[in-house]
Write an enzyme that holds these catalytic residues in place. Structure first.
Site, PDB file in Angstrom:
ATOM      1  N   GLN A   1       0.840  -1.190   0.000  1.00 11.20           N
ATOM      2  CA  GLN A   1       0.000   0.000   0.000  1.00 11.20           C
ATOM      3  C   GLN A   1       0.883   1.251   0.000  1.00 11.20           C
ATOM      4  O   GLN A   1       1.777   1.373   0.834  1.00 11.20           O
ATOM      5  CB  GLN A   1      -0.872  -0.016   1.267  1.00 11.20           C
ATOM      6  CG  GLN A   1      -1.818   1.162   1.379  1.00 11.20           C
ATOM      7  CD  GLN A   1      -2.205   1.444   2.820  1.00 11.20           C
ATOM      8  OE1 GLN A   1      -1.350   1.508   3.679  1.00 11.20           O
ATOM      9  NE2 GLN A   1      -3.496   1.605   3.053  1.00 11.20           N
ATOM     10  N   GLY A   2       0.645   2.155  -0.936  1.00 10.41           N
ATOM     11  CA  GLY A   2       1.459   3.372  -1.004  1.00 10.41           C
ATOM     12  C   GLY A   2       0.633   4.628  -0.812  1.00 10.41           C
ATOM     13  O   GLY A   2       0.235   5.283  -1.771  1.00 10.41           O
ATOM     14  N   TYR A   3       0.384   4.952   0.429  1.00  8.30           N
ATOM     15  CA  TYR A   3      -0.406   6.152   0.742  1.00  8.30           C
ATOM     16  C   TYR A   3       0.482   7.264   1.297  1.00  8.30           C
ATOM     17  O   TYR A   3       0.622   8.323   0.729  1.00  8.30           O
ATOM     18  CB  TYR A   3      -1.457   5.804   1.808  1.00  8.30           C
ATOM     19  CG  TYR A   3      -2.747   5.246   1.277  1.00  8.30           C
ATOM     20  CD1 TYR A   3      -2.802   4.597   0.042  1.00  8.30           C
ATOM     21  CD2 TYR A   3      -3.916   5.351   2.011  1.00  8.30           C
ATOM     22  CE1 TYR A   3      -3.989   4.079  -0.435  1.00  8.30           C
ATOM     23  CE2 TYR A   3      -5.113   4.827   1.545  1.00  8.30           C
ATOM     24  CZ  TYR A   3      -5.144   4.198   0.324  1.00  8.30           C
ATOM     25  OH  TYR A   3      -6.320   3.690  -0.128  1.00  8.30           O
ATOM     26  N   SER A   4       1.068   6.979   2.496  1.00  6.70           N
ATOM     27  CA  SER A   4       1.776   8.021   3.252  1.00  6.70           C
ATOM     28  C   SER A   4       3.031   8.507   2.553  1.00  6.70           C
ATOM     29  O   SER A   4       3.665   7.769   1.810  1.00  6.70           O
ATOM     30  CB  SER A   4       2.188   7.484   4.624  1.00  6.70           C
ATOM     31  OG  SER A   4       1.082   7.035   5.322  1.00  6.70           O
TER      32      SER A   4
ATOM     33  N   SER B   1       4.163  -1.204   4.011  1.00  9.09           N
ATOM     34  CA  SER B   1       4.441  -2.486   4.671  1.00  9.09           C
ATOM     35  C   SER B   1       4.918  -3.531   3.678  1.00  9.09           C
ATOM     36  O   SER B   1       4.262  -3.766   2.662  1.00  9.09           O
ATOM     37  CB  SER B   1       3.183  -3.030   5.335  1.00  9.09           C
ATOM     38  OG  SER B   1       2.661  -2.092   6.215  1.00  9.09           O
TER      39      SER B   1
ATOM     40  N   GLU C   1      -9.753   0.766   6.998  1.00  9.47           N
ATOM     41  CA  GLU C   1      -8.538   0.500   7.753  1.00  9.47           C
ATOM     42  C   GLU C   1      -8.713   0.888   9.222  1.00  9.47           C
ATOM     43  O   GLU C   1      -8.264   0.193  10.119  1.00  9.47           O
ATOM     44  CB  GLU C   1      -7.381   1.305   7.134  1.00  9.47           C
ATOM     45  CG  GLU C   1      -6.015   0.955   7.712  1.00  9.47           C
ATOM     46  CD  GLU C   1      -4.906   1.833   7.125  1.00  9.47           C
ATOM     47  OE1 GLU C   1      -5.223   2.800   6.397  1.00  9.47           O
ATOM     48  OE2 GLU C   1      -3.734   1.559   7.413  1.00  9.47           O
TER      49      GLU C   1
ATOM     50  N   GLU D   1      -5.557  12.458  17.024  1.00 12.60           N
ATOM     51  CA  GLU D   1      -6.003  13.843  16.885  1.00 12.60           C
ATOM     52  C   GLU D   1      -6.876  14.005  15.636  1.00 12.60           C
ATOM     53  O   GLU D   1      -7.880  14.720  15.660  1.00 12.60           O
ATOM     54  CB  GLU D   1      -4.792  14.783  16.811  1.00 12.60           C
ATOM     55  CG  GLU D   1      -3.998  14.895  18.123  1.00 12.60           C
ATOM     56  CD  GLU D   1      -3.099  13.698  18.398  1.00 12.60           C
ATOM     57  OE1 GLU D   1      -2.860  12.895  17.464  1.00 12.60           O
ATOM     58  OE2 GLU D   1      -2.641  13.535  19.543  1.00 12.60           O
TER      59      GLU D   1
END
Lengths: 396, 379, 396, 379
Positions: free
Chosen positions: C131-134, C166, C249, C380
């Site tokens: 997974q390539g999000y951040s 990951s 998620e 937050e």
């Protein structure tokens, strides 16, 4: 310092000779507190004798200059006097917002004439002052106040409403923040004005709290007047005085000793209600751990007050850190009372018939503590101050 | 059973809400306080509540009730919490009905349940003797006397004790002061000779009493359940009471939360709506999550009572523990977020905090019940 | 429902016949987990046999449609299958981000061709997805991502860097959020793109955490290519897919069962280290009260998950409430591990030689929990979502 | 004594800060960990620290130290906390020097103190036997044997045990397992026959050891203080150690707080500096007040040790309790506010959280000491 010891001896001797026996006892209720003022009725002759004698010596306000009715004592001498009074359980001869708040403000910002006119009657307990800061619409945003004082040549005409004015219904005069320039930015059009309560344009209405009867009032100004000479400090610079007094007030509210609740610690109260186990520990794990943690924080808080005092003495300013004391002290006090209520159980829930009953002291005090973190600037406001002035975190 | 309300239950809730907002808003509690209404609630409104079916919700149809059960009772209590409605619902319609329904003889049921369901007969549970809830601490003595018993001792903090017609009293018939064995429940008419009832006004302006029994004679029919084996019955009845009281606390916590969120949306400070301040937003959002947990625990406890009345001990403890601590937090936060106005008696929000504390204390506070869960889990 | 019971019988029979004995045991370490993919090395022949048999039946993804390699089971049947697998301790035949994340996204947003191309290899464990999000500069502000995909006619050229990918170093392909319109407002220029890892323009670098070795990598795109047909959903509408998967998620992360720590509850651990008093209570009041309160919250939290599941089944959406689960569940998990560490004392502080050691499981897990309230949107951010979407508090 | 630092103390602090930032920044701890440096610290740097006067701060001038005292020791520890400097300062310069200085015979002092002050001799206190600190739980047996004693038993989590030349061991010479009476302290060379030392790597990458004594023979001179009456001595020495360790925790908590506040001022999210978010501002401001309380408690404890060494029990408990809980909170908040980057081993902030937990646990965690205060206050 042999001088200080000499002073101690003199003070002790004088107090022994002049403090009436009947009032040498711990303050235990409203009847033991003297507020003074024109409407005041002493509860005993000795209260009046004690006030007059102390006032004559300038010892109702020992550190104020002698020319304004004070004692002219040094900090150290004033501390000795306090110790000697405590030794024989002599109560303060008079309490007042004049002594705590207005006096310091006048000494710092007042004109010579104002000092000579207003300070001596405070020292002698002749004039009782109320504080007029808060307004219903303003709350924490004190500077949003709307009460206006319009310039009419030699006097101001005041219109508006103040709230949380303690004992305003019994006071002779009130020191107020008023708006003198409605067109200026909100902090820059405020002035500090002294107003007579004894005039048709001023009326008061007591406020009942969740804890019952309270000293607080609403105070209404409806074309009330105040002479020009009653303006303290510069026109439109009243916010400076307000900030000075707020810091002062914060240290007072935050600094209340919260280790005891009605003369007993939460640990002692709990030992009576839940008992101890075979190790001598409170039988209730939850109360024991909560009380112990609160005692840890309470002790560390008291040491912090001590450290700040020592810092001040050493010439280091405390400044915005007083917001930290105010925040922590009031939150701690609420926590203490919650624990004391839990430790006391059913008994503490009893409150007597009617909201204004004198019974149910524990519950009433518990309820009253909830205002500690609101009055004198809410906890949230204190955290904002720390965040901005101490941590220098940026504005949104 | 799915952990959601069915349609009937939702209808019941809506009906209760409508009735209570109309007939017993917070101003009714204020009136009862200011006018020092005897017994701590309006008999007229209680009769109307009975007509609505509140009083008979746990009484079977055979005895004039609806037998809707504990989920229904919880929904009513929840709405009563929202308006802080003063009534003997918990004492009479829940504790009284549960105790008699569970353990009453046919004679006892026939004598008392129709009155409970009709709202004419009010019962109160006299359990505690000290300042903290401890149901196994029973020193009030019941000695054999002729065909019956003679009761001597004192009870404290009896909810609705000042309004009750019939007291359900835990007494010691055998064993030592803190033994569970040897406790017996008795039905004692409030006007029996030797009964002294002193009402004690409390912060929540509800009606509690300290009660003394001085050689009160009752006959054998006054025993509810088995002699010496009353503790298990007492506990299971208390668990019903605790769960319904938790539902009331859920309601009052949510109402005070809703009032606070509304206030945050309108009050301005420093030129801004205070609800835009993230410091307050995060505290409100956290509270919301806590209230979600309360709702789950309370509903599960009520459902469990309907399914397996005697097995509801642990889940009732959970519901009371969670509802008690969150109700206290929610109402304290409500005051702080309302600021000065919240401290005035004129504003309603203070009433919520007062009731939260008293309700938390009654029948075991959050810590008491967390401790029970700890014991059940072996620590 | 006799059909469901019939299905249960069939499933039980089939599982008994087809699940190799050697793998019927609880998952106890990395070696028991199958991730699949081209680079995968099975730890035993039985692992492969189990995967192949289950894949053939479509039961690696029981609820996906049959035409894409799934089992076509109803929710209820899938639950029965899970129960029957649990009964004989049969492990999941394959785990993957393809199953948990990409599959649901393709089923909802993918084209028919994409489904036919990508879903079956996921079902058979042949292709492993990352997974390539951040991105390093973006953090909680996911939409601030900078990785660009430039349109080159029939393909995109991708440049940029992803973080927290990951197992990227072991994966075959990666699904990414990329910026396809740099001039658009930040949420409106993002697309969802599938990229082959096996090409010169893609490199990875493992990330070491405070808890030691981790599955996380940094992934770098340096003129990497992806054919146009790998764009999922509409161009510049990738944020919609991202939000869908994030909610998904969040529910997964928040929903982790936190009542046990390495198979024991904090209460059990503490009973060993601090003992019990004569009442049978933990001898340490502090641990006892903290653990009990955390058990109360943990149980109420599990009931809340149950309630939300039941609400979903009853057709009521849970929506933004998943943020509440994510927030509460991860904070609770951190609290649990803090308590377990305190209950364990010195022993739990041991961590073995070197940061990447396998020893010190308790401490490593404790440290790892600190990421729970950061990954998948910080606590937050969840509180902000609740504040805005559920409480409808106004924006600053 | 005024609760502020005097000029000499401020100078000492500034000097220690300068030295430690230069010679032992966090990268030194990282190096020690990555290179698995034996003993958990650099002997060279420790010698330099000794030259700076760190090692002899509690040793009188007569034996080669400076005798600056506990406030000074605390200031050094505070700065060591800020850079997480690995060294045997606590074990040797504080606990060892305090124990020998307090109770050593002239012979013992002459033999060991100069070495401690010079940084050549390293001592370690072997106190605990279980997983939680409990100094009165002593089962390691010391039996009379000839002119001396034979020691048998095991100790756990001995700080700097793997680097020590001399062990100070609490042993049972009389009484039951948990009696305070019957505990005696012994000086045992680490290389004595029968001593087995196993170092246990820990989260804070400092040096701890499990130590076994298997019939270790020592002569009468090995007794430190009085036979059977060692517990009071042990406690007062531990109190010095706890106070100095609290000072270290104060330093590490403040440093991690400062790093976090700096990060809040630079990191952007959603187009804004995250330090502008009031949610984070309020948490940071709250932490600041907690750190102020820690500073007061720690300074008072150190001053009390200098004034009345044996009377420092309660205040040492306060300092350790407050510093331990706040250091844990501060470092946890630091990670959360740093976000993902704070979770990586590459960033230093994680080291602070790891040390905070181990330091809190060593010689009694915050709860242990809050419990002591509760006992002293009669509950």
């Amino acid at each position: 310092m042999p001088d200080l010891e000499k002073f101690r001896e003199e003070a002790r001797e004088w107090l022994e000779a002049n403090c009436p026996e009947s009032i040498r006892k711990p303050v235990s209720g409203e009847d033991d507190i003297v507020w003074g003022g024109r409407n005041w009725v002493f509860k005993s002759d000795d209260q009046k004798i004690w006030l007059d004698r102390m006032a004559e010596r300038g010892w109702t306000v020992p550190e104020w200059p002698k020319e304004y009715g004070g004692g002219g004592l040094s900090k150290e001498e004033a501390k000795v006097l306090k110790q000697e009074m405590a030794r024989i359980k002599a109560p303060p001869p008079v309490n007042s917002f004049g002594i705590w708040m207005l006096g310091p403000a006048l000494l710092k910002f007042g004109s010579e004439e104002q000092k000579r006119e207003h300070l001596p009657p405070i020292c002698r307990g002749e004039i009782r002052w109320a504080q007029g800061y808060s307004e219903p619409g303003a709350g924490s945003d004190l500077a949003a106040l709307q009460t206006r004082a319009d310039d009419k040549g030699d006097h101001y005409i005041v219109n508006g409403q103040k709230v949380w004015t303690s004992y305003a219904d019994e006071c002779d005069k009130i020191f107020c923040l008023v708006r003198t320039d409605p067109s200026a930015p909100k902090h820059e059009g405020i002035s500090f004005l002294l107003i007579d309560m004894d005039q048709p344009g001023v009326t008061t209405k007591p406020i009942r709290l969740i804890s019952g009867k309270s000293p607080f009032c609403e105070t209404f100004f409806d074309d009330a007047t105040a002479p020009k000479e009653n303006l303290v400090g510069e026109l439109n610079k009243g916010w400076t005085i307000a900030k000075y007094l707020l810091t002062h007030e914060r240290a007072m509210i935050g600094g209340m000793d919260s280790s005891q609740v009605l003369g007993r610690s939460p640990g002692e109260i709990a030992a009576d209600t839940v008992g101890r186990n075979s190790e001598g520990e409170l039988a209730d794990s939850f109360l024991r751990s909560d009380i112990a943690r609160s005692d840890v924080d309470g002790w560390a808080f008291m040491l912090t007050m001590e450290r700040y005092r020592d810092k001040s003495k050493a010439g280091e300013g405390v400044g915005a850190a007083s917001s930290g004391l105010k925040y922590y002290g009031t939150e701690l006090n609420k926590r203490r009372y919650e624990l004391s209520m839990s430790a006391s159980g059913f008994n503490a829930l009893k409150i007597g018939d009617g909201i204004d009953s004198e019974e149910g002291e524990m519950a009433r005090r518990w309820l009253r503590t909830k205002a500690n973190s609101i009055e004198g600037g809410t906890s949230e406001v204190q955290l904002n101050i720390i965040s901005k002035r101490i941590l220098e975190l940026p504005d949104a | 059973m799915a952990l959601v309300l069915n349609e009937d239950q939702e209808m019941l809730r809506d009906a209760a809400r409508g009735f209570l907002r109309r007939r017993s808003p917070v101003s009714e509690l204020r009136r009862v306080r200011d006018e020092q209404v005897e017994g701590g609630f309006s008999r007229d409104i209680w009769r109307e509540m009975a007509e609505q079916g509140f009083a008979g919700v746990l009484v079977s149809e055979e005895y004039g009730g609806s037998g809707f059960g504990h989920v229904a009772a919880g929904l009513i209590a929840n709405e009563m919490g929202r308006t802080l409605a003063p009534s003997p619902f918990l004492s009479s319609a829940v504790l009284g009905a549960a105790a008699l329904g569970r353990a009453g003889t046919d004679g006892q049921k026939g004598e008392y349940l129709p009155g409970i369901a009709g709202g004419e007969l009010i019962t109160a549970m006299a359990v505690d003797e000290g300042d903290k809830h401890k149901p196994e601490h029973v020193t009030l003595k019941a000695e054999k006397s002729g065909n019956g018993f003679k009761l001597t001792g004192a009870k404290t903090f009896v909810a609705d004790g000042g309004a009750a017609d019939l007291l359900i009293v835990s007494a010691r018939t055998a064993g030592a002061d803190e033994d569970q064995q040897g406790v017996t429940l008795f039905l004692v008419p409030a006007d029996a000779t030797g009964v002294t009832i002193n009402t004690t006004p409390t912060v929540d302006n509800r009606n509690y009493a300290d009660i003394t029994l001085d050689g009160v004679e009752v006959d054998g029919d006054a025993v509810l359940g088995e002699v010496d084996n009353g503790f298990v019955l007492l506990e299971s009845v208390l668990n019903a009471g605790r769960s319904v009281l938790a539902a009331e606390m859920e309601g009052l916590a949510k109402e005070s939360f809703d009032m606070t969120v509304d206030y945050l949306k309108t009050r301005k400070q420093f030129g801004k709506i205070i609800g835009t301040f993230q410091g307050l937003q995060h505290r409100a959002a956290h509270l919301w999550t806590e209230l979600e947990l309360v709702e789950s625990a309370v509903l599960k406890a009520l459902q469990t009572l309907d399914e397996n009345f005697d097995g509801a001990g642990a889940i009732a403890a959970l519901a009371k523990a969670k509802a008690g601590s969150v109700a206290r937090l929610a109402t304290q936060e409500a005051i702080q977020m309302h600021g000065g106005i919240g401290m005035t008696d004129e504003h309603d929000i203070g009433f919520y905090m007062k009731r939260a504390r008293a309700a938390d204390e009654l029948f075991g506070d959050a810590d008491f019940h967390a401790g029970r869960i700890a014991m059940l889990r072996g620590y």
